[in-house]
Design an enzyme around this catalytic site. Structure first.
Site, PDB file in Angstrom:
ATOM      1  N   VAL A  32       0.845  -1.191   0.000  1.00  0.00           N
ATOM      2  CA  VAL A  32       0.000   0.000   0.000  1.00  0.00           C
ATOM      3  C   VAL A  32       0.880   1.240   0.000  1.00  0.00           C
ATOM      4  CG1 VAL A  32      -1.870   1.217   1.167  1.00  0.00           C
ATOM      5  CG2 VAL A  32      -1.735  -1.271   1.299  1.00  0.00           C
ATOM      6  N   ASP A 144     -10.685 -11.992   4.945  1.00  0.00           N
ATOM      7  CA  ASP A 144      -9.349 -11.717   5.490  1.00  0.00           C
ATOM      8  C   ASP A 144      -9.454 -10.690   6.616  1.00  0.00           C
ATOM      9  OD1 ASP A 144      -6.630 -12.069   5.764  1.00  0.00           O
ATOM     10  OD2 ASP A 144      -6.100 -10.618   4.218  1.00  0.00           O
TER      11      ASP A 144
END
Length: 651
Positions: A32, A144
């Site tokens: 990210v 997740d």
């Protein structure tokens, strides 16, 4: 070496739009970056899928699945979810752009605070489940859930990230490689053993998350990912109170439901789980909610800002994404023996020293002497000393009677007053200690005297609705008596018309209060008023309290002042106070008088009849020829009622 030299994406313009500024996180599936959207001039989080995820697969299939899951995630607009703005492919880069959330993730929060308070952990879990509920309603599974994917903004609000990414990758990798990517500490047993997943898989992960926030550790650990996965498949998650003894049973029960090994024993989706969390919170008192568990033994919170200090990382971080085989059945995950580590909970504790045998003889002699002396003292105390016992006499009657009896045997009295529904005011109920009890001489005896039944003022209930009135009766300690329903034209249905006993009366606390409740206006059948005068119709309709609306029209159906139509029709069902419209005749319709002058007499007579007039012929002169109309009694163009007489004068 700087990040600019080690990461080729830093400073790059992705897809001609997103300028990459810095790396803000990395995981097993993606990295990210903080990027600037040059088109919309805003900061975004740019998630770039890890290189090689689809290298051994059909790249077109991976791209299609990735785009599909990204679009599905973009449809979710819940305030508790990180918004997905865009997705695309730039050369070898598959990326998503998402909302950039200022703050920290849950893992960071737990790292610097240790265990969260019970209340904060339940609040975070509720926020996560609320977001999951919105996804589950659209048949989307996160798959997740872990602390790294739970973000806490600067105002403390919870936001869940990465919807759909795990599924997008796993659908491709599991097809070709027979493996699944995920965070092993939070994977549901059914996903590990059979490769199946649904909304309940997310619930399991949220339950593990809640366990970890409160206790400060995950329920299962091991030397390898496969060992941890095996424990999830074969072992029940231990109760959190085994690690934190003060945790209430309501919390243990909540966690047990969320992390049940059999998916059928878990809540069906996020909405059902949110309800369970809120119910559990309501059963726990505020001091317990504000309490925080001590960090687990051996846990050390690292603080300080020394950038040059050497940091040791775990070989498998708590939130790391790993690759596991799927679809192999539970036999692929045979139970793994996990060694138990003895933890010294109290480092200041010392092993007790074994007693020495020296002086045992002297100890026995001294003990024997003490026993003899004690026996003598006990005999003296109970026979002639101040500890001599007296039997409490049974008493009855008034307070004064009881005092005289008790004081006569050397006992001291005090009085306590209590309400009693069966024993009259001023009468002794009992004593404490009770009668026939052995007590020391001069002991204090409490005389319990009845105050009679407790009297309570009746609350005001008239004007409130039935449910509120019933609640008020119960809250005041009274019984709910009979409820009668009566029609009322003025009081809305369900509102209390009267009560018995009335408001302000003082009655026994266990009295029953009866209610008379409005049933609303009574049913009626609309009467027939056609043919009645307006006044008679108003009187007839007024008997049923109907609201009358009057319209006036000219008609031949009824004479002037008579009702010729009504709506609703006669016989229709309604209720009192309903509205009804009546039409009252204002006389016959008007006629525009024609000009008959110079018309032939017979023609004029017929024309007058045709328009609704009643013609009368008269001669102007005694010897008129009766040829043409010379004059008429009503001027042409005048509006008159149909049936009006008109005189036609001929020459």
């Amino acid at each position: 070496m700087s990040d600019t030299l080690t990461d080729p994406l830093l400073g790059r313009l992705v897809d001609g739009r997103y300028l990459v500024r810095e790396c803000i996180g990395a995981g097993g599936m993606a990295t990210v970056y903080l990027a600037f959207d040059k088109r919309l001039e805003r900061l975004v989080a740019l998630k770039v899928m890890r290189a090689g995820l689809g290298s051994d697969l059909d790249s077109s299939e991976f791209t299609a699945r990735f785009r599909r899951e990204a679009k599905a995630a973009a449809r979710l607009t819940h305030p508790g979810m990180v918004r997905v703005y865009d997705q695309g492919i730039d050369g070898e880069i598959s990326y998503l752009t998402m909302e950039y959330v200022e703050g920290e993730n849950l893992r960071q929060r737990m790292n610097h605070e240790g265990c969260l308070t019970l209340g904060e952990a339940l609040t975070v879990t509720e926020g996560v489940l609320d977001a999951l509920a919105a996804a589950h309603r659209q048949d989307l599974v996160h798959r997740d859930i872990k602390p790294e994917n739970v973000l806490l903004d600067e105002e403390g609000r919870t936001k869940v990230a990465d919807f759909g990414l795990a599924r997008a990758v796993t659908e491709v990798t599991s097809t070709s490689t027979g493996t699944i990517m995920g965070t092993v500490a939070y994977l549901g047993p059914e996903l590990v053993s059979r490769g199946t997943q649904d909304a309940r898989t997310d619930i399991y992960a949220a339950g593990i998350l809640l366990y970890e926030m409160v206790t400060g550790h995950q329920p299962f650990t091991g030397d390898s990912a496969i060992e941890v996965a095996s424990r999830h498949v074969h072992e029940d998650v231990p109760a959190p109170s085994e690690s934190v003894p003060w945790l209430p049973p309501e919390f243990d029960a909540l966690v047990a439901q969320l992390v049940a090994r059999d998916p059928d024993d878990r809540p069906m989706n996020g909405a059902a789980a949110v309800t369970m969390v809120r119910q559990a919170r309501s059963l726990i008192d505020d001091p317990t909610l504000d309490r925080r568990a001590d960090p687990p033994s051996g846990a050390i919170l690292l603080t300080g800002d020394d950038d040059d200090a050497t940091t040791v990382f775990d070989p498998a971080p708590a939130g790391a994404t790993v690759v596991l085989p799927i679809g192999l059945g539970e036999s692929a995950f045979a139970p793994v023996s996990v060694g138990a580590e003895m933890i010294e909970d109290d480092p200041e504790a010392r092993e007790p020293v074994a007693p020495q045998r020296r002086g045992l003889w002297w100890s026995g002699a001294i003990l024997a002497a003490i026993l003899v002396l004690g026996g003598v003292a006990f005999w003296w105390y109970n026979s002639v000393g101040p500890g001599a016992f007296t039997t409490v006499p049974a008493v009855a009657g008034t307070q004064q009677d009881a005092e005289q009896v008790l004081e006569a045997v050397g006992l001291v009295t005090e009085t306590e007053f209590q309400f009693d529904d069966d024993i009259a005011d001023g009468t002794v109920i009992a004593t404490d200690p009770a009668g026939q009890t052995q007590v020391p001489n001069g002991a204090l005896i409490t005389i319990i005297v009845s105050k009679g039944p407790e009297m309570t003022a009746v609350p005001a209930l008239v004007g409130s609705n039935q449910d509120d009135a019933t609640a008020a009766i119960t809250e005041a300690g009274f019984e709910v008596g009979e409820t009668e329903e009566k029609p009322s034209d003025t009081v809305p249905k369900g509102e209390v018309l009267s009560q018995d006993p009335e408001s302000g009366e003082t009655v026994r606390h266990d009295s029953a209060i009866s209610l008379t409740v409005s049933g609303g206006p009574a049913p009626v059948s609309f009467p027939d008023v056609v043919g009645q005068s307006e006044a008679d119709a108003q009187a007839t309709l007024g008997e049923d309290a109907l609201v009358v609306s009057v319209k006036r029209e000219r008609t031949d159906d009824q004479p002037k002042g008579i009702v010729f139509k009504q709506d609703p029709a006669a016989g229709d069902d309604g209720i009192r106070t309903d509205a009804i419209t009546i039409w009252v005749s204002d006389g016959p319709p008007l006629v525009d008088v024609p000009n008959f002058v110079f018309d032939a007499v017979d023609e004029a007579v017929q024309n007058a009849k045709d328009v609704g007039l009643i013609p009368e012929l008269r001669a102007r002169w005694p010897f008129s020829s009766r040829d043409r109309i010379a004059d008429q009694s009503i001027a042409p163009g005048t509006d008159v009622e149909r049936g009006t007489d008109i005189v036609l004068i001929y020459n």
